[in-house]
Scaffold this active site. Structure first.
Site, PDB file in Angstrom:
ATOM      1  N   SER A 226      -1.712  -0.873  -1.731  1.00 42.71           N
ATOM      2  CA  SER A 226      -2.350   0.182  -0.768  1.00 42.71           C
ATOM      3  C   SER A 226      -3.954   0.266  -0.977  1.00 42.71           C
ATOM      4  O   SER A 226      -4.040   0.273  -2.380  1.00 42.71           O
ATOM      5  CB  SER A 226      -1.590   1.418  -0.920  1.00 42.71           C
TER       6      SER A 226
ATOM      7  N   GLU B 287       8.932  -6.555   5.714  1.00 41.84           N
ATOM      8  CA  GLU B 287       8.686  -5.815   6.623  1.00 41.84           C
ATOM      9  C   GLU B 287       8.220  -6.573   7.728  1.00 41.84           C
ATOM     10  O   GLU B 287       8.680  -6.355   8.920  1.00 41.84           O
ATOM     11  CB  GLU B 287       7.816  -4.904   6.188  1.00 41.84           C
TER      12      GLU B 287
END
Ligand code: ARG
Length: 466
Positions: A284, A297
């Site tokens: 991140s 994902e």
């Protein structure tokens, strides 16, 4: 891509008295995307020309000139030297026009006894057939990776879930083999689609066949088809195979999305069941602690786009009158994108699967925390002569007591367990262990390690026999 204005070069320009509107020319052109069919278009043309030679419509020399010309064009395209032109509309007319430029008047004879309608129907089948073969290869790689993982982790215990609540202990290998089963059905669907599709439409011409003495068996054989299609109208209009592939692809993506969901859950610190190596994750930009399971994902997300292509193709064909309609040009972009997406997602999974590391202690602890052996205690009581419903009641009370003491069933003392039934003896503790529970389920399809290994062996032999 050149944009020569081109009223003069349109192969069908004869009956027209003004040039195509510039916007219409771009709007109706497909070359931007269908140029990816060039390889199959050239192969189809070579087969067609060879057949025309065999039946005496073209001379031997003409056939040879056409083949040499087409091979030279193929080389130009491969080398990036070929100049595609929007005003030549599609891959077929671009290549045919280049052929005539290259070899002269003989090039104009190639289209004898054929139409772009059977030509494109042939090209797209050849393309889909190759792509199915390569999808099957990647799928097989993923299947083999699952077999390896299942074998390696045949004894590894984890909680099995229903309603995402801990249900009964299972083995990690057994879970991997459940994924394998889904993919095995997917592979079967791809093979079915390939077999049903593998007939040659070449010779159907525009819609009604042709008045030339063509040999459809010859072109079918040269192109590796099982034989010629049996109705010319259906041949040029049928896109069932594209829909079938999209449907099979949607199911593949549905399965991959289910694997993805589990991997996302399992890598979370709440579950903490597996480790996904860093190379399959990203971080991140704001939260330094994060390691995100982006690959699963993204695969999960791409399911939507493949499902969308299935609906696009179904809707494209809905209510189309026979035979060919320009609508069918719209089959390509969804088809291409769904194939590209499937290829990438299967590759991602085939690469990632061998790298998955189960965290055995965490999974076993999670299985213990969830009273996963409660059914085993009930089955134990049934073996001692207690009716199942009464046994269920006894175990329910034992679990409630365990919760109040913050202990698993296997951690309760015998005198604690005997509060709920006098039938419980010292031997209960073997069935209350996680290992005892999985080992007890040793019939075909059960979670016992020996059965997982048997399933792996069964499928290894099956895959090797194909
Ligand atoms: N580009 C067209 C397609 O993809 C080729 C067939 C065109 N046929 C025709 N009659 N306009 O469907």
């Amino acid at each position: 891509m050149s944009d020569k204005s081109s009223d003069a070069i349109k192969p069908w320009g004869g009956r027209f008295s003004e040039p195509t509107d510039a916007f219409v020319e771009r709007f109706t052109a497909s070359v931007d995307f269908d140029k990816r069919l060039y390889h199959h278009d050239i192969n189809g043309s070579i087969a067609h020309a060879t057949m025309l030679g065999e039946v005496g419509i073209l001379s031997e020399q003409e056939v040879q000139d056409i083949i040499n010309g087409l091979e030279a064009i193929r080389e130009d395209i491969v080398q990036g030297r070929f100049e595609w032109s929007v005003s030549l509309e599609d891959v077929h007319m671009n290549i045919e026009s280049a052929l005539t430029q290259r070899i002269g008047v003989t090039g104009k004879k190639l289209h004898t006894g054929r139409s772009r309608n059977d030509q494109v129907a042939t090209d797209i089948r050849l393309y889909v057939r190759d792509e199915i073969d390569s999808l099957l290869e990647t799928l097989l790689r993923l299947q083999l990776a699952l077999l390896d993982l299942a074998e390696r982790e045949a004894d590894t215990i984890m909680p099995g879930f229903t309603h995402l609540q801990t249900a009964q202990p299972i083995t990690f290998g057994h879970h991997m083999m459940a994924w394998f089963e889904m993919l095995e059905r997917d592979a079967g669907r791809l093979r079915d689609c390939r077999a049903r599709m593998n007939f040659s439409p070449l010779g159907a011409a525009a819609l009604a066949g042709t008045s030339y003495p063509i040999q459809r068996e010859t072109t079918a054989r040269l192109l590796g088809f099982s034989g010629p299609t049996r109705n010319s109208l259906d041949s040029v209009s049928d896109r069932d195979f594209a829909i079938e592939l999209a449907a099979a692809g949607s199911l593949i993506m549905t399965h991959l999305s289910r694997f993805s969901e589990e991997l996302v859950l399992w890598t979370s610190s709440q579950f903490d069941f597996i480790d996904l190596p860093d190379r399959f994750c990203t971080g991140s930009s704001i939260m330094p602690q994060k390691k995100n399971p982006d690959v699963p994902e993204l695969v999960r997300g791409k399911t939507g786009r493949v499902n969308g292509h299935l609906i696009a193709l179904l809707t494209l064909m809905k209510s189309q009158p026979l035979a060919y309609n320009k609508d069918n040009q719209e089959d390509k972009e969804p088809l291409f994108d769904l194939i590209d997406t499937l290829r990438d997602c299967l590759k991602a999974y085939a690469d990632m699967m061998p790298a998955i590391q189960p965290k055995k202690e965490q999974m076993a602890r999670a299985a213990l925390k969830g009273y996963a052996t409660a059914t085993d205690l009930a089955d134990y009581l049934v073996r001692k002569g207690i009716p199942f419903r009464d046994a269920h009641e006894v175990v329910g009370k034992s679990v409630a007591y365990g919760i109040s003491q913050q202990k698993d069933l296997s951690e309760l003392r015998l005198d604690e367990l005997r509060q709920f039934s006098q039938q419980i003896d010292e031997d209960v503790f073997t069935v209350l262990t996680l290992e005892g529970s999985v080992q007890a389920r040793r019939h075909i399809g059960g979670t016992a390690p020996e059965q997982v290994r048997a399933a792996v062996a069964h499928y290894r032999a099956l895959l090797a026999s194909r």
